[in-house]
Write an enzyme that holds these catalytic residues in place. Structure first.
Site, mmCIF file in Angstrom:
data_model
loop_
_atom_site.group_PDB
_atom_site.id
_atom_site.type_symbol
_atom_site.label_atom_id
_atom_site.label_comp_id
_atom_site.label_asym_id
_atom_site.label_seq_id
_atom_site.Cartn_x
_atom_site.Cartn_y
_atom_site.Cartn_z
ATOM 1 N N SER A 184 0.838 -1.202 0.000
ATOM 2 C CA SER A 184 0.000 0.000 0.000
ATOM 3 C C SER A 184 0.875 1.255 0.000
ATOM 4 O O SER A 184 1.668 1.448 -0.911
ATOM 5 C CB SER A 184 -0.966 -0.036 1.199
ATOM 6 O OG SER A 184 -1.969 0.954 1.076
ATOM 7 N N GLU A 215 -1.772 -2.818 -8.044
ATOM 8 C CA GLU A 215 -2.993 -3.097 -7.271
ATOM 9 C C GLU A 215 -3.559 -1.767 -6.775
ATOM 10 O O GLU A 215 -2.868 -0.751 -6.753
ATOM 11 C CB GLU A 215 -2.692 -4.042 -6.104
ATOM 12 C CG GLU A 215 -1.717 -3.497 -5.051
ATOM 13 C CD GLU A 215 -2.378 -2.664 -3.959
ATOM 14 O OE1 GLU A 215 -3.576 -2.865 -3.674
ATOM 15 O OE2 GLU A 215 -1.695 -1.787 -3.389
ATOM 16 N N HIS A 222 -5.097 -5.432 -1.253
ATOM 17 C CA HIS A 222 -5.935 -5.068 -0.113
ATOM 18 C C HIS A 222 -7.124 -6.009 0.090
ATOM 19 O O HIS A 222 -8.242 -5.568 0.318
ATOM 20 C CB HIS A 222 -6.448 -3.639 -0.278
ATOM 21 C CG HIS A 222 -5.408 -2.591 -0.112
ATOM 22 N ND1 HIS A 222 -4.478 -2.299 -1.082
ATOM 23 C CD2 HIS A 222 -5.145 -1.747 0.922
ATOM 24 C CE1 HIS A 222 -3.694 -1.319 -0.660
ATOM 25 N NE2 HIS A 222 -4.080 -0.969 0.549
#
Length: 306
Positions: A110, A209, A278
């Site tokens: 992330s 992502e 996630h």
């Protein structure tokens, strides 16, 4: 790039918070969880600090804790506690000489994408897009997530990436490619362009992502990578979890249809449904390792060079 030495039971893990803080009073539970897995633990002192309402201390504070954990000879692996926001502020404080001279396991995802880019591209060191202590390991460390993490960080020879049961790798564009794996969270990859840790894609396989964004933002960020020449230079692309990414106005035109349009005229293989990002289970990818992707066999493999 160098693959770090594996993590053994009884080794010391350093827990850092390079982005947003954890909830007040949560640190003891995080420490106990890692101890229960068989490791000694050292923690940065800013895990619960609140700066600006969304950051675990100033950029200098958070950046220096990355350096301290790499410099500490007792620490064998550095795990990020969570992502969030604010990692862009720490980049100017990272000491790449310290990190390069003290290679060890580094795990996160992330907002941690910035740090992966910086370390991979400046320190010749493989890092791991994998589960974080608070976000995943404390309460959601299912068997497949754990198996994937330890298979990656403790690999002593070449290995094949495995999706969890029930999740097949899928093909958006056919072909076979080999290259160093790079990438992470799309918003951070897009924001890196033009910075000292600018995403390098020449001859590499790009992993992407994203989470909780409208399709219009995926369009914007992916087209930024296309317009800056990043996508055309790739040897291949792996698409990870796009969690809660929606097109409210036309659901049938989803993220994969959009990306297929964005890649028009770029003749490289693209595989999707890679279960890293996630969502759960969360599989681990070795960023910086040489990756081979083959849509004919449906396999993704990695070379381990120590």
């Amino acid at each position: 790039m160098r693959y770090p030495e594996k993590l053994n039971k009884g080794d010391t893990i350093g827990i850092i918070c390079p982005s947003s803080p954890v909830e007040p009073g949560k640190t003891p539970a995080l420490i106990k969880r890692m101890e229960d897995l068989g490791y000694k633990v050292k923690t940065a002192d800013n895990l619960e600090e609140n700066y600006g309402g969304f950051m675990a201390g100033t950029g200098r504070t958070r950046g220096e804790w990355v350096n301290k954990m790499f410099a500490d000879p007792e620490v064998k692996a550095v795990f990020c506690v969570r992502g969030g926001d604010g990692s862009s502020r720490i980049m100017e404080y990272l000491d790449y000489d310290v990190i390069r001279n003290n290679p060890k396991i580094f795990v996160g995802y992330s907002d941690v994408t910035n740090i992966h880019l910086g370390i991979n591209q400046n320190c010749d060191l493989v890092t791991f897009h994998g589960p974080m202590v608070s976000s995943n390991i404390l309460n959601d460390f299912d068997d497949e997530t754990a198996e994937s993490l330890f298979a990656a960080i403790n690999a002593e020879g070449d290995f094949e990436f495995k999706n969890p049961a029930g999740f097949d790798l899928k093909v958006l564009k056919e072909g076979k490619a080999e290259g160093i794996l790079t990438g992470g969270n799309l918003s951070l990859l897009s924001a890196s362009v033009g910075t000292p840790y600018d995403l390098e894609t020449e001859g590499r396989i790009l992993f992407v992502e994203e989470v909780c964004e409208p399709l219009s933002k995926i369009e914007k960020w992916m087209y930024h990578l296309r317009n800056s020449g990043k996508l055309a230079k790739c040897s291949g692309i792996l698409l990870g979890q796009f969690t809660e990414v929606e097109n409210e106005k036309m659901a049938e035109y989803d993220v994969y249809e959009d990306i297929k349009d964005i890649l028009e005229g770029i003749d490289i293989p693209v595989m999707y449904n890679v279960q890293s990002g996630h969502s759960k289970p969360m599989m681990t990818l070795p960023l910086g390792a040489v990756c081979t992707m083959d849509t004919a066999t449906g396999k993704i493999t990695f070379k381990v060079e120590k």
